[in-house]
Every structure is written in structure tokens, then in C-alpha cells.
Design an enzyme around this catalytic site. Structure first.
Site, PDB file in Angstrom:
ATOM      1  N   GLY A  22       0.699  -1.280  -0.007  1.00  0.00           N
ATOM      2  CA  GLY A  22       0.021   0.099   0.093  1.00  0.00           C
ATOM      3  C   GLY A  22       0.926   1.451  -0.010  1.00  0.00           C
ATOM      4  O   GLY A  22       0.373   2.374   0.550  1.00  0.00           O
ATOM      5  N   ASN A  24       1.567   2.972  -2.747  1.00  0.00           N
ATOM      6  CA  ASN A  24       0.996   3.764  -3.450  1.00  0.00           C
ATOM      7  C   ASN A  24      -0.236   4.576  -3.169  1.00  0.00           C
ATOM      8  O   ASN A  24      -0.660   5.657  -3.328  1.00  0.00           O
ATOM      9  CB  ASN A  24       0.582   3.141  -4.988  1.00  0.00           C
ATOM     10  CG  ASN A  24       1.862   3.184  -5.632  1.00  0.00           C
ATOM     11  OD1 ASN A  24       2.206   4.138  -6.593  1.00  0.00           O
ATOM     12  ND2 ASN A  24       2.596   1.966  -6.041  1.00  0.00           N
ATOM     13  N   ILE A  99      -7.356 -10.254 -11.283  1.00  0.00           N
ATOM     14  CA  ILE A  99      -7.950  -9.764 -12.576  1.00  0.00           C
ATOM     15  C   ILE A  99      -9.607  -9.789 -12.471  1.00  0.00           C
ATOM     16  O   ILE A  99     -10.181 -10.576 -11.789  1.00  0.00           O
ATOM     17  CB  ILE A  99      -7.636 -11.160 -13.762  1.00  0.00           C
ATOM     18  CG1 ILE A  99      -6.266 -11.604 -13.690  1.00  0.00           C
ATOM     19  CG2 ILE A  99      -8.311 -10.654 -15.112  1.00  0.00           C
ATOM     20  CD1 ILE A  99      -5.186 -10.445 -14.547  1.00  0.00           C
ATOM     21  N   LEU A 100      -9.596  -8.553 -13.124  1.00  0.00           N
ATOM     22  CA  LEU A 100     -11.144  -8.136 -12.632  1.00  0.00           C
ATOM     23  C   LEU A 100     -12.012  -8.718 -13.713  1.00  0.00           C
ATOM     24  O   LEU A 100     -11.458  -8.712 -15.076  1.00  0.00           O
ATOM     25  CB  LEU A 100     -11.415  -6.652 -13.117  1.00  0.00           C
ATOM     26  CG  LEU A 100     -10.692  -5.801 -11.779  1.00  0.00           C
ATOM     27  CD1 LEU A 100     -10.639  -4.420 -12.082  1.00  0.00           C
ATOM     28  CD2 LEU A 100     -11.361  -5.982 -10.440  1.00  0.00           C
ATOM     29  N   HIS A 116       1.505   0.785 -13.516  1.00  0.00           N
ATOM     30  CA  HIS A 116       2.425  -0.573 -13.700  1.00  0.00           C
ATOM     31  C   HIS A 116       3.890  -0.187 -13.873  1.00  0.00           C
ATOM     32  O   HIS A 116       4.299   1.043 -14.200  1.00  0.00           O
ATOM     33  CB  HIS A 116       1.883  -0.744 -15.084  1.00  0.00           C
ATOM     34  CG  HIS A 116       2.788  -2.361 -15.556  1.00  0.00           C
ATOM     35  ND1 HIS A 116       2.375  -3.623 -15.113  1.00  0.00           N
ATOM     36  CD2 HIS A 116       3.735  -2.540 -16.582  1.00  0.00           C
ATOM     37  CE1 HIS A 116       3.309  -4.384 -15.622  1.00  0.00           C
ATOM     38  NE2 HIS A 116       4.106  -3.701 -16.632  1.00  0.00           N
ATOM     39  N   ASP A 152      -2.608  -5.027 -18.890  1.00  0.00           N
ATOM     40  CA  ASP A 152      -1.666  -3.643 -18.942  1.00  0.00           C
ATOM     41  C   ASP A 152      -1.550  -3.110 -20.412  1.00  0.00           C
ATOM     42  O   ASP A 152      -0.589  -2.825 -21.069  1.00  0.00           O
ATOM     43  CB  ASP A 152      -0.239  -4.256 -18.820  1.00  0.00           C
ATOM     44  CG  ASP A 152      -0.220  -4.724 -17.449  1.00  0.00           C
ATOM     45  OD1 ASP A 152      -0.836  -4.376 -16.503  1.00  0.00           O
ATOM     46  OD2 ASP A 152       0.689  -5.782 -17.172  1.00  0.00           O
TER      47      ASP A 152
HETATM   48  C1  GRF Z   1       3.806  -1.368  -7.433  1.00  0.00           C
HETATM   49  O1  GRF Z   1       5.137  -1.394  -8.029  1.00  0.00           O
HETATM   50  C2  GRF Z   1       3.048  -1.265  -8.638  1.00  0.00           C
HETATM   51  O2  GRF Z   1       3.420  -0.738  -9.873  1.00  0.00           O
HETATM   52  C3  GRF Z   1       2.522  -2.543  -8.864  1.00  0.00           C
HETATM   53  O3  GRF Z   1       2.468  -3.331  -7.684  1.00  0.00           O
HETATM   54  C4  GRF Z   1       3.398  -2.485  -6.781  1.00  0.00           C
HETATM   55  C5  GRF Z   1       2.615  -1.750  -5.466  1.00  0.00           C
HETATM   56  O4  GRF Z   1       3.108  -1.511  -4.489  1.00  0.00           O
HETATM   57  N1  GRF Z   1       1.204  -2.838  -9.712  1.00  0.00           N
HETATM   58  P1  GRF Z   1       2.433  -0.819  -3.284  1.00  0.00           P
HETATM   59  O5  GRF Z   1       1.532  -2.039  -2.704  1.00  0.00           O
HETATM   60  O6  GRF Z   1       1.582   0.409  -3.857  1.00  0.00           O
HETATM   61  O7  GRF Z   1       3.535  -0.489  -2.484  1.00  0.00           O
END
Ligand code: GRF
Length: 196
Positions: A22, A24, A99-100, A116, A152
Site C-alpha cells: 500500500g 501507492n 484480474i477483474l 504498472h 496492461d
Molecule cells: C507497485 O510497484 C505497482 O506498480 C505494482 O505493484 C506494486 C504495488 O506496491 N502494480 P504498493 O502496494 O503500492 O506499495
């Protein structure tokens, strides 16, 4: 009320779907708390319990839902309902490892985005940093894109690029790209919502 394209609007509700750490999610939340922000993280959905990302959501008093819904029509309906009740206008996948369904993607067409860790269309799928190192690429980075049925492959919203240095390896690259992701994701959300 916030200003969006010169108009006063209520903060737009977004949901973040996660499966792990988490980081991001945290950067999106922090950005949403800025004075000028016009979006609010109103729901965090995880397909797994006991993950760090859920603690992040709880720390910021954000509603959480733990449900592995992608393979059950009944559970999917439940999620769709919760998204509607919470007036979610945008779904951000941030490390969401499921996958949704086609049905779900069609229902929220143009309203689901993903981050991504590569410069798409290069290196769809997993192990992107390893591929960058093995192929001796000069650049790598991250991409935020719309989610479509094809993995993607949806329309690109934005990319951020970094140089791969001689002494970089997959661990150092992963770290640098993640740092870029934390800038890219909130920026992409603002870009998408500005066009709503
Ligand atoms: C990130 O590297 C994102 O690009 C990929 O999964 C990872 C998630 O990291 N899809 P976080 O859970 O946000 O730390």
C-alpha cells in the site's frame, strides 16, 4: 467544495484496490489531503486480510472492505453495490493482484486505472525490473493506464521515466521506480478527474 476546471465541486470520491504493502495508496491518500486536492479516498478494497495497506487505510480512517470478489458473481455484485452507495467515481488499482471480470470492467469503462512498474507497452505482466536489467535497457519507469480486458494494454494516462545507471540492479531499480510511482499516481488521478 473545491475548484475543478474553474467550477466549484464537492470532492470526488475514489476507491483504491490493493493486495499488499500500500505505498501507492499512502501517496494517493497524502495527496488527497492537500488543500487544493479535489478528490477523496473514500474506500479501500483488499482481496487479502492482514496486509500493510489496510493498516494505512485505517490510520487515515478510510472505510475498508476485505473481499476476494473477482471469481464470484454474488460477491462482485456486493462490491458494485458498495461502490455505488459510496458514490465512487474512479477506481485506482494499486498493486491489486487479481484480474477483474469482463462484466466489472465494462460496467466501469473509463473509470478504472492501474499503475504498472515499466514503460508500457514494454514489459506487461510480472518481473518488469528483471527484464529491464537483463535487456540492458537505458531507461525504465512507470505507467498509469486505463484498465481494459487486455492485461496492461489500456490507453496510457502518463508515464514517468528514469535512467538505468551502470551499477543499477533489479533491487535498486525497483526502489527508484517505486519512488516515481508515488509521484505519478496522484498526478494521473488529477489528470483523469479533470476530464470528467
Ligand atoms: C507497485 O510497484 C505497482 O506498480 C505494482 O505493484 C506494486 C504495488 O506496491 N502494480 P504498493 O502496494 O503500492 O506499495
Amino acid at each position: 467544495m473545491k475548484k475543478l476546471n474553474g467550477n466549484l465541486v464537492n470532492k470526488i470520491n475514489i476507491a483504491v484496490f490493493i493486495s499488499g504493502r500500500g505505498s501507492n495508496l499512502l501517496s494517493i491518500i497524502k495527496n488527497s489531503l492537500k488543500k487544493k486536492s479535489f478528490f477523496k479516498v473514500s474506500l479501500v478494497l483488499s482481496n487479502k486480510k492482514d496486509i500493510k495497506g489496510l493498516q494505512v487505510a485505517k490510520k487515515y480512517n478510510i472505510k475498508t472492505l476485505v473481499l476476494d470478489f473477482t471469481k464470484s458473481k454474488t460477491k462482485e455484485k456486493e462490491v458494485i453495490n458498495i461502490l455505488k452507495i459510496n458514490q465512487i467515481k474512479l477506481i485506482c488499482l494499486a498493486g491489486f493482484m487479481k484480474i477483474l471480470s469482463k462484466n466489472f470492467i465494462n460496467l466501469f469503462k473509463g473509470k478504472i486505472i492501474n499503475i504498472h512498474p515499466s514503460l508500457l507497452p514494454k514489459y506487461k505482466g510480472l518481473n518488469t525490473h528483471e527484464k529491464v536489467i537483463n535487456n540492458k535497457d537505458k531507461y525504465t519507469g512507470c505507467t498509469v493506464h486505463f484498465v481494459t480486458k487486455k492485461l496492461d494494454s489500456g490507453k496510457i494516462i502518463l508515464k514517468k521515466k528514469i535512467e538505468v545507471k551502470k551499477n543499477d540492479n533489479k533491487v535498486s531499480i525497483k526502489k527508484k521506480v517505486l519512488k516515481m510511482e508515488h509521484k505519478a499516481y496522484p498526478e494521473a488521478i488529477v489528470k483523469v478527474l479533470s476530464n470528467f
